[in-house]
Write a protein that holds these residues in place. Structure first.
Motif, mmCIF file in Angstrom:
data_model
loop_
_atom_site.group_PDB
_atom_site.id
_atom_site.type_symbol
_atom_site.label_atom_id
_atom_site.label_comp_id
_atom_site.label_asym_id
_atom_site.label_seq_id
_atom_site.Cartn_x
_atom_site.Cartn_y
_atom_site.Cartn_z
ATOM 1 N N TYR A 124 -4.004 -5.618 16.519
ATOM 2 C CA TYR A 124 -3.868 -6.367 15.263
ATOM 3 C C TYR A 124 -3.775 -7.867 15.523
ATOM 4 N N ILE A 125 -3.201 -8.267 16.648
ATOM 5 C CA ILE A 125 -3.081 -9.689 16.962
ATOM 6 C C ILE A 125 -4.420 -10.256 17.435
ATOM 7 N N LEU A 126 -5.090 -9.556 18.337
ATOM 8 C CA LEU A 126 -6.309 -10.085 18.953
ATOM 9 C C LEU A 126 -7.554 -9.939 18.085
ATOM 10 N N SER A 127 -7.631 -8.851 17.333
ATOM 11 C CA SER A 127 -8.822 -8.594 16.532
ATOM 12 C C SER A 127 -8.429 -7.849 15.257
ATOM 13 N N PRO A 128 -7.758 -8.530 14.318
ATOM 14 C CA PRO A 128 -7.168 -7.856 13.166
ATOM 15 C C PRO A 128 -8.152 -7.072 12.302
ATOM 16 N N GLU A 129 -9.379 -7.503 12.245
ATOM 17 C CA GLU A 129 -10.335 -6.808 11.382
ATOM 18 C C GLU A 129 -10.754 -5.450 11.938
ATOM 19 N N THR A 130 -10.564 -5.215 13.230
ATOM 20 C CA THR A 130 -10.975 -3.949 13.839
ATOM 21 C C THR A 130 -10.062 -2.784 13.449
ATOM 22 N N PRO A 131 -8.741 -2.868 13.647
ATOM 23 C CA PRO A 131 -7.890 -1.725 13.304
ATOM 24 C C PRO A 131 -7.524 -1.656 11.814
ATOM 25 N N ALA A 132 -7.735 -2.727 11.075
ATOM 26 C CA ALA A 132 -7.286 -2.801 9.684
ATOM 27 C C ALA A 132 -7.772 -1.656 8.805
ATOM 28 N N PRO A 133 -9.051 -1.264 8.855
ATOM 29 C CA PRO A 133 -9.500 -0.174 7.980
ATOM 30 C C PRO A 133 -8.774 1.151 8.236
ATOM 31 N N GLY A 134 -8.274 1.368 9.422
ATOM 32 C CA GLY A 134 -7.569 2.597 9.744
ATOM 33 C C GLY A 134 -6.143 2.645 9.243
ATOM 34 N N TYR A 135 -5.651 1.547 8.677
ATOM 35 C CA TYR A 135 -4.275 1.502 8.174
ATOM 36 C C TYR A 135 -4.097 2.412 6.971
ATOM 37 N N GLY A 136 -5.148 2.551 6.151
ATOM 38 C CA GLY A 136 -5.090 3.483 5.034
ATOM 39 C C GLY A 136 -5.127 2.884 3.655
ATOM 40 N N LEU A 137 -5.091 1.562 3.537
ATOM 41 C CA LEU A 137 -5.146 0.947 2.214
ATOM 42 C C LEU A 137 -6.579 0.969 1.692
ATOM 43 N N PRO A 138 -6.749 1.056 0.350
ATOM 44 C CA PRO A 138 -8.099 1.162 -0.204
ATOM 45 C C PRO A 138 -8.910 -0.124 -0.118
ATOM 46 N N SER A 139 -8.246 -1.274 -0.109
ATOM 47 C CA SER A 139 -8.980 -2.538 -0.030
ATOM 48 C C SER A 139 -8.133 -3.554 0.710
ATOM 49 N N TRP A 140 -8.795 -4.594 1.216
ATOM 50 C CA TRP A 140 -8.119 -5.623 1.973
ATOM 51 C C TRP A 140 -8.200 -6.939 1.222
ATOM 52 N N PRO A 141 -7.306 -7.858 1.494
ATOM 53 C CA PRO A 141 -7.316 -9.129 0.782
ATOM 54 C C PRO A 141 -8.659 -9.838 0.964
ATOM 55 N N SER A 142 -9.090 -10.501 -0.075
ATOM 56 C CA SER A 142 -10.321 -11.271 0.048
ATOM 57 C C SER A 142 -10.006 -12.578 0.772
ATOM 58 N N GLY A 143 -11.022 -13.146 1.369
ATOM 59 C CA GLY A 143 -10.823 -14.401 2.089
ATOM 60 C C GLY A 143 -10.233 -14.153 3.461
ATOM 61 N N ASP A 144 -9.401 -15.078 3.903
ATOM 62 C CA ASP A 144 -8.825 -15.003 5.236
ATOM 63 C C ASP A 144 -7.501 -14.254 5.199
ATOM 64 N N GLY A 145 -7.557 -12.940 5.354
ATOM 65 C CA GLY A 145 -6.347 -12.115 5.359
ATOM 66 C C GLY A 145 -5.844 -11.822 6.754
#
Length: 141
Positions: free
Chosen positions: A25-46
């Motif tokens: 999550y620190i080095l490449s946050p966009e990689t593991p994020a989809p596996g967290y389970g939320l339906p959508s992610w913040p738009s822009g720089d989350g």
């Protein structure tokens, strides 16, 4: 295999898993994020918010690691019980935001429950060590 060895292996596995996940999550946050389970992610720089989760996970792993390495087994059991609340919180967050029930239960709830079991096993392992010795009180002469 003794209960202490089983507990040590389980705890080491948790430490490595949490440390690996947090570092991702620190080095490449966009990689593991989809596996967290939320339906959508913040738009822009989350990424900043995702890195916060990574830092939290790394700190949780380091606390467990320090207690394991220094041999503070009873404290390790208590901390495993308390840190399980973070994973239960992640589960609650996913469910409250209409995320993946499978991920909430199969990842977050399962991880938290296994941490609770590991913590309770360590508490059981250390209960005799922690109890005060039974010595009779001195009698007046």
């Amino acid at each position: 295999m003794s209960l202490k060895k089983i507990n040590t292996v389980l705890t080491a596995a948790f430490i490595l898993f949490i440390l690996w996940f947090g570092t991702e999550y620190i080095l490449s946050p966009e990689t593991p994020a989809p596996g967290y389970g939320l339906p959508s992610w913040p738009s822009g720089d989350g990424d900043g918010f995702l890195i916060i989760k990574g830092i939290r996970d790394v700190v949780l792993a380091l606390v467990l690691g320090i207690l394991l390495v220094t041999g503070h087994r009873r404290a390790l059991g208590w901390v495993l019980l308390v840190e399980a609340l973070a994973a239960y919180g992640d589960m609650t967050n996913v469910l409250a935001h209409h995320g993946s029930v499978a991920t909430a239960l199969g990842v977050h709830c399962l991880t938290a429950t296994l941490m609770v079991v590991n913590g309770l096993l360590i508490m059981r392992e250390t209960r005799n060590v922690a109890s005060a010795p039974e010595t009779p009180a001195p009698q007046p002469a």
